[in-house]
Design a protein around this motif. Structure first.
Motif, short mmCIF file in Angstrom:
data_model
loop_
_atom_site.label_atom_id
_atom_site.label_comp_id
_atom_site.label_asym_id
_atom_site.label_seq_id
_atom_site.Cartn_x
_atom_site.Cartn_y
_atom_site.Cartn_z
N SER A 1 0.80 -1.22 0.01
CA SER A 1 0.19 0.19 -0.06
C SER A 1 1.04 1.12 0.10
N GLU B 1 0.01 7.75 -3.33
CA GLU B 1 -0.02 8.28 -4.74
C GLU B 1 1.30 9.04 -5.06
N SER C 1 3.41 6.58 -9.20
CA SER C 1 2.09 5.72 -9.13
C SER C 1 0.74 6.50 -8.91
N GLN C 2 -0.23 5.86 -9.68
CA GLN C 2 -1.36 6.40 -9.57
C GLN C 2 -2.46 5.55 -8.90
N PRO C 3 -3.80 5.85 -8.53
CA PRO C 3 -4.62 5.05 -7.92
C PRO C 3 -5.20 3.93 -9.19
N SER C 4 -5.15 4.42 -10.25
CA SER C 4 -5.29 3.44 -11.38
C SER C 4 -4.39 2.23 -11.51
N ASP C 5 -3.32 2.52 -10.95
CA ASP C 5 -2.18 1.21 -10.85
C ASP C 5 -2.31 0.19 -9.98
N SER C 6 -3.46 0.47 -9.22
CA SER C 6 -3.87 -0.61 -8.15
C SER C 6 -4.56 -1.97 -8.60
N THR D 1 -2.04 -1.48 -3.78
CA THR D 1 -2.96 -0.58 -3.55
C THR D 1 -2.30 0.86 -3.45
N VAL D 2 -2.66 2.02 -4.38
CA VAL D 2 -2.30 3.30 -4.36
C VAL D 2 -3.15 4.04 -4.01
N ARG D 3 -2.96 4.80 -2.73
CA ARG D 3 -3.80 5.55 -2.22
C ARG D 3 -3.79 6.91 -2.37
N ALA D 4 -4.89 7.69 -2.92
CA ALA D 4 -5.05 8.98 -3.51
C ALA D 4 -4.92 9.71 -2.20
#
Lengths: 110, 112
Positions: free
Chosen positions: A12, A15, A79-84, A107-110
Motif C-alpha cells: 500500500s 499516490e 504511481s496512480q490510483p489506477s495502478d492498483s 494499492t495506491v492511495r489517493a
C-alpha cells in the motif's frame, strides 16, 4: 524450491510513490520475462516483456532482469490510483508454457 | 470478437455434478491455454492447444478433467464429479506469439 517465487505483498503506497515488485526464478531455461497486471475480477493482461538482462522502460514502468542472479523486478514511477491491481511475474522458455508467480497486490492511495 | 470470451462468468454447482466451461478465443489465434487460479496462488497450467497438434494435457490434475477444442476455435473444459477443491477461477487465454497471451475474464467456479 518453487520454480518462481514472488514477493507476496500486499503493498500500500501513497499516490506518486515508486512501487517495486520482485520475483526470483530457478529455471535457467527461461528466456522470456514478463509482467502481467490483473485488475479485480478480470483476467491478467500483458504489461511488459523482455528477453535480455538489463532494463526496459515503457512510460512510468521499468522492467529489470538480472539473469545471473535469476531475479526480475518491475518499478512503477509516479504511481496512480489506477495502478492498483495484482501484478504477476511470468516466465517462458522455448516451449509455450507460461510459469507465473503468485502475484503481488498493490494499492495506491489517493 | 475483440477479446477472449468465457462463459459462464460464475458457476455454482453441487459436489459430484459435472460442469462445462466455454472459451471463445480471439479470431485467428492458433494457441489456446487453460489455467486455474486459486485464492492466493499463481496461475496453474492445465492444458495447451496449438493448431492441429495433439494438445499438451500435462497440467490436468486428474482424469476428471478434460478439454476439447473444436475446429481450431472454441474450447470446452469439462470437470466431472466436481469436488470442493475444484473451486477456483478458470482462465482461458489465446495467443499468436508464445509469451503474449490474451486472457478472458475467467469463470469463477464454486463447488458446494
Amino acid at each position: 524450491q518453487k520454480e518462481v517465487e514472488q514477493d507476496p505483498g500486499p503493498l500500500s503506497v501513497p499516490e506518486g510513490a515508486i512501487v517495486s515488485l520482485n520475483c526470483t526464478y530457478s529455471n535457467s531455461a527461461f528466456q522470456y520475462f514478463m509482467w502481467y497486471r490483473q485488475y479485480s475480477r478480470k483476467g491478467p493482461e500483458l504489461l511488459m516483456y523482455t528477453y535480455s538482462s538489463g532494463n526496459k522502460e515503457d512510460g512510468r514502468f521499468t522492467a529489470q532482469v538480472d539473469k545471473s542472479s535469476k531475479y526480475i523486478s518491475l518499478f512503477i514511477r509516479d504511481s496512480q490510483p489506477s495502478d492498483s491491481a495484482t501484478y504477476l511475474c511470468a516466465f517462458c522458455s522455448n516451449d509455450y508454457k507460461l510459469s507465473f508467480g503468485a502475484g503481488t497486490t498493490v494499492t495506491v492511495r489517493a | 470478437g475483440a477479446g477472449v470470451s468465457q462463459s459462464p462468468s460464475n458457476k455454482v454447482t453441487e459436489k459430484g455434478k459435472d460442469v462445462e466451461l466455454r472459451c471463445d478465443p480471439i479470431s485467428g489465434h492458433t494457441a489456446l491455454y487453460w489455467y486455474r487460479q486459486s485464492l492466493g496462488q499463481g496461475l496453474e497450467f492445465l492444458i495447451y492447444f496449438q493448431g492441429n497438434s495433439a494438445p499438451d494435457k500435462s497440467g490436468l490434475p486428474s482424469d476428471r478433467f478434460s478439454a476439447e477444442r473444436t475446429g481450431g476455435s472454441v474450447s470446452t473444459l469439462t470437470i466431472q464429479r466436481t469436488q470442493q477443491e475444484d473451486s477456483a477461477v478458470y482462465l482461458c487465454a489465446s495467443s499468436l506469439v508464445t509469451f503474449e497471451a490474451f486472457f478472458g475474464q475467467g469463470t469463477r467456479l464454486t463447488v458446494v
